[in-house]
Design a protein around this motif. Sequence first.
Motif, PDB file in Angstrom:
ATOM      1  N   VAL A  24       0.846  -1.196   0.000  1.00  0.00           N
ATOM      2  CA  VAL A  24       0.000   0.000   0.000  1.00  0.00           C
ATOM      3  C   VAL A  24       0.881   1.245   0.000  1.00  0.00           C
ATOM      4  N   ASN A  25       1.919   1.248   0.836  1.00  0.00           N
ATOM      5  CA  ASN A  25       2.853   2.378   0.873  1.00  0.00           C
ATOM      6  C   ASN A  25       3.474   2.615  -0.501  1.00  0.00           C
ATOM      7  N   GLU A  26       3.867   1.541  -1.154  1.00  0.00           N
ATOM      8  CA  GLU A  26       4.498   1.652  -2.469  1.00  0.00           C
ATOM      9  C   GLU A  26       3.538   2.286  -3.483  1.00  0.00           C
ATOM     10  N   GLU A  27       2.275   1.875  -3.446  1.00  0.00           N
ATOM     11  CA  GLU A  27       1.297   2.439  -4.384  1.00  0.00           C
ATOM     12  C   GLU A  27       1.039   3.919  -4.084  1.00  0.00           C
ATOM     13  N   ILE A  28       0.984   4.274  -2.801  1.00  0.00           N
ATOM     14  CA  ILE A  28       0.803   5.686  -2.432  1.00  0.00           C
ATOM     15  C   ILE A  28       1.978   6.514  -2.943  1.00  0.00           C
ATOM     16  N   ARG A  29       3.202   6.037  -2.706  1.00  0.00           N
ATOM     17  CA  ARG A  29       4.387   6.771  -3.171  1.00  0.00           C
ATOM     18  C   ARG A  29       4.390   6.938  -4.682  1.00  0.00           C
TER      19      ARG A  29
END
Length: 58
Positions: free
Chosen positions: A17-22
């Motif tokens: 999820v963090n990767e997609e947000i970034r």
Amino acid sequence: MPTLPAQPRAARPLAAVNEEIRALLEAGGLVLPEGRRRYEELLVEWAAAVRGDVAEAA
């Protein structure tokens, strides 16, 4: 009657999820309404994962 926010997708690891947000932020995804909507969906998913409301996918 107000509409409820979309349910988060199937549980994913917090890192995913963090990767997609970034990636969304780096791509300038908040410029368009669709990007802002996706960002809000990701924040809901992220918060649920942090709270432990959803189990991480194995």
